[in-house]
Scaffold this motif. Structure first.
Motif, PDB file in Angstrom:
ATOM      1  N   UNK A 146       0.770  -1.231   0.000  1.00  0.00           N
ATOM      2  CA  UNK A 146       0.000   0.000   0.000  1.00  0.00           C
ATOM      3  C   UNK A 146       0.805   1.287   0.000  1.00  0.00           C
ATOM      4  N   UNK A 147       2.117   1.191  -0.025  1.00  0.00           N
ATOM      5  CA  UNK A 147       2.984   2.374   0.066  1.00  0.00           C
ATOM      6  C   UNK A 147       2.731   3.346  -1.086  1.00  0.00           C
ATOM      7  N   UNK A 148       2.575   4.617  -0.743  1.00  0.00           N
ATOM      8  CA  UNK A 148       2.424   5.683  -1.735  1.00  0.00           C
ATOM      9  C   UNK A 148       3.679   6.548  -1.655  1.00  0.00           C
ATOM     10  N   UNK A 149       4.335   6.726  -2.813  1.00  0.00           N
ATOM     11  CA  UNK A 149       5.575   7.492  -2.864  1.00  0.00           C
ATOM     12  C   UNK A 149       5.365   8.689  -3.778  1.00  0.00           C
ATOM     13  N   UNK A 150       5.709   9.871  -3.271  1.00  0.00           N
ATOM     14  CA  UNK A 150       5.639  11.101  -4.067  1.00  0.00           C
ATOM     15  C   UNK A 150       7.053  11.572  -4.339  1.00  0.00           C
ATOM     16  N   UNK A 151       7.324  11.923  -5.590  1.00  0.00           N
ATOM     17  CA  UNK A 151       8.680  12.273  -5.983  1.00  0.00           C
ATOM     18  C   UNK A 151       8.666  13.443  -6.967  1.00  0.00           C
ATOM     19  N   UNK A 152       9.726  14.237  -6.925  1.00  0.00           N
ATOM     20  CA  UNK A 152       9.927  15.321  -7.886  1.00  0.00           C
ATOM     21  C   UNK A 152      11.275  15.103  -8.556  1.00  0.00           C
ATOM     22  N   UNK A 153      11.272  15.072  -9.897  1.00  0.00           N
ATOM     23  CA  UNK A 153      12.490  14.834 -10.666  1.00  0.00           C
ATOM     24  C   UNK A 153      12.727  15.972 -11.651  1.00  0.00           C
ATOM     25  N   UNK A 154      13.914  16.595 -11.610  1.00  0.00           N
ATOM     26  CA  UNK A 154      14.213  17.628 -12.603  1.00  0.00           C
ATOM     27  C   UNK A 154      14.521  16.976 -13.955  1.00  0.00           C
ATOM     28  N   UNK A 155      13.976  17.542 -15.021  1.00  0.00           N
ATOM     29  CA  UNK A 155      14.174  17.019 -16.374  1.00  0.00           C
ATOM     30  C   UNK A 155      14.433  18.192 -17.318  1.00  0.00           C
ATOM     31  N   UNK A 156      15.435  18.027 -18.183  1.00  0.00           N
ATOM     32  CA  UNK A 156      15.704  19.024 -19.220  1.00  0.00           C
ATOM     33  C   UNK A 156      14.974  18.553 -20.475  1.00  0.00           C
ATOM     34  N   UNK A 157      14.047  19.380 -20.952  1.00  0.00           N
ATOM     35  CA  UNK A 157      13.240  19.019 -22.120  1.00  0.00           C
ATOM     36  C   UNK A 157      13.916  19.442 -23.419  1.00  0.00           C
ATOM     37  N   UNK A 158      13.840  18.599 -24.444  1.00  0.00           N
ATOM     38  CA  UNK A 158      14.301  19.038 -25.760  1.00  0.00           C
ATOM     39  C   UNK A 158      13.363  20.126 -26.277  1.00  0.00           C
ATOM     40  N   UNK A 159      13.829  20.989 -27.184  1.00  0.00           N
ATOM     41  CA  UNK A 159      12.996  22.109 -27.652  1.00  0.00           C
ATOM     42  C   UNK A 159      11.705  21.672 -28.342  1.00  0.00           C
ATOM     43  N   UNK A 160      11.689  20.491 -28.956  1.00  0.00           N
ATOM     44  CA  UNK A 160      10.498  20.058 -29.685  1.00  0.00           C
ATOM     45  C   UNK A 160       9.584  19.157 -28.847  1.00  0.00           C
ATOM     46  N   UNK A 161       9.804  19.041 -27.548  1.00  0.00           N
ATOM     47  CA  UNK A 161       8.956  18.206 -26.692  1.00  0.00           C
ATOM     48  C   UNK A 161       7.579  18.839 -26.539  1.00  0.00           C
ATOM     49  N   UNK A 162       6.552  18.030 -26.757  1.00  0.00           N
ATOM     50  CA  UNK A 162       5.179  18.524 -26.652  1.00  0.00           C
ATOM     51  C   UNK A 162       4.332  17.680 -25.694  1.00  0.00           C
ATOM     52  N   UNK A 163       4.796  16.494 -25.361  1.00  0.00           N
ATOM     53  CA  UNK A 163       4.032  15.624 -24.479  1.00  0.00           C
ATOM     54  C   UNK A 163       4.949  14.655 -23.746  1.00  0.00           C
ATOM     55  N   UNK A 164       4.371  13.873 -22.832  1.00  0.00           N
ATOM     56  CA  UNK A 164       5.168  12.922 -22.065  1.00  0.00           C
ATOM     57  C   UNK A 164       4.293  11.759 -21.602  1.00  0.00           C
ATOM     58  N   UNK A 165       4.955  10.647 -21.308  1.00  0.00           N
ATOM     59  CA  UNK A 165       4.320   9.479 -20.702  1.00  0.00           C
ATOM     60  C   UNK A 165       5.265   8.958 -19.624  1.00  0.00           C
ATOM     61  N   UNK A 166       4.702   8.484 -18.537  1.00  0.00           N
ATOM     62  CA  UNK A 166       5.510   7.901 -17.462  1.00  0.00           C
ATOM     63  C   UNK A 166       5.085   6.444 -17.320  1.00  0.00           C
ATOM     64  N   UNK A 167       6.070   5.545 -17.335  1.00  0.00           N
ATOM     65  CA  UNK A 167       5.828   4.104 -17.223  1.00  0.00           C
ATOM     66  C   UNK A 167       6.677   3.549 -16.081  1.00  0.00           C
ATOM     67  N   UNK A 168       6.291   2.388 -15.595  1.00  0.00           N
ATOM     68  CA  UNK A 168       7.134   1.626 -14.684  1.00  0.00           C
ATOM     69  C   UNK A 168       7.607   0.394 -15.442  1.00  0.00           C
ATOM     70  N   UNK A 169       8.855  -0.032 -15.164  1.00  0.00           N
ATOM     71  CA  UNK A 169       9.357  -1.235 -15.809  1.00  0.00           C
ATOM     72  C   UNK A 169      10.440  -1.852 -14.943  1.00  0.00           C
ATOM     73  N   UNK A 170      10.590  -3.149 -15.106  1.00  0.00           N
ATOM     74  CA  UNK A 170      11.660  -3.866 -14.453  1.00  0.00           C
ATOM     75  C   UNK A 170      12.713  -4.174 -15.499  1.00  0.00           C
ATOM     76  N   UNK A 171      13.987  -3.848 -15.217  1.00  0.00           N
ATOM     77  CA  UNK A 171      15.035  -4.115 -16.207  1.00  0.00           C
ATOM     78  C   UNK A 171      15.183  -5.613 -16.442  1.00  0.00           C
ATOM     79  N   UNK A 172      15.615  -5.951 -17.625  1.00  0.00           N
ATOM     80  CA  UNK A 172      15.769  -7.363 -18.010  1.00  0.00           C
ATOM     81  C   UNK A 172      16.888  -8.003 -17.235  1.00  0.00           C
TER      82      UNK A 172
END
Length: 172
Positions: A146-172
């Protein structure tokens, strides 16, 4: 009956996660109470017979409850050539058992939905320092039920960025 008890004990690391209900309110009350009873029996067996607790990596356990990408400072954005932004994410372990922490993947897209940049954060990078300090063995034990984690991450956007998606994944 004895065979059933020993069978549960031997397969507990796969059985418990498979039977674990969701703690976010989407599972029935009966399922949650039955699982709590199963966990109580399992803990008594572990005290008597000994157990090796192993966290699971279950993609379906994680729910991104919110994700917002916003300029770090609108006034500074006009002065700076770098397009610095802040990604705010709230993520929850919905299972009633500890689950290993996944990587966060941010996919930045242009106006035509084509991917322009892919950023991956390992748990050590995206977890808040205060959370890591409170859970020193998080890489082995995972996130509590049930743990809820809130996080803030700084990101440098490319000039042509118009949208984003956030996913979770486990590395292979």
């Amino acid at each position: 009956m004895i065979l059933l008890v020993f069978g549960e004990h031997l397969s507990r690391n796969t059985l418990l996660p498979a039977l674990a209900p969701r703690v976010d309110g989407s599972s029935s009350v009966v399922a949650v109470k039955a699982f709590a009873l199963l966990q109580a029996i399992d803990q008594k067996l572990c005290k008597a017979l000994g157990c090796f607790n192993r966290s699971v990596s279950d993609f379906s356990a994680w729910k991104i409850t919110s994700a917002t990408l916003s300029p770090e400072s609108a006034r500074e954005g006009l002065k700076s050539a770098a397009n610095q932004s802040m990604l705010q994410v709230e993520i929850q372990n919905r299972l009633a058992v500890p689950v290993l922490l996944p990587n966060l993947e941010v996919s930045l897209t242009d106006a035509e939905e084509a991917e322009v940049k892919l950023i991956q954060f390992e748990p050590q990078e995206w977890l808040p320092n205060t959370w890591q300090a409170a859970h020193p063995d998080f890489s082995k034990l995972g996130a509590p039920a049930g743990e809820i984690i809130q996080v803030e991450l700084p990101i440098v956007l490319p000039p042509n960025a118009a949208g984003y998606r956030v996913h979770v994944l486990y590395p292979q």
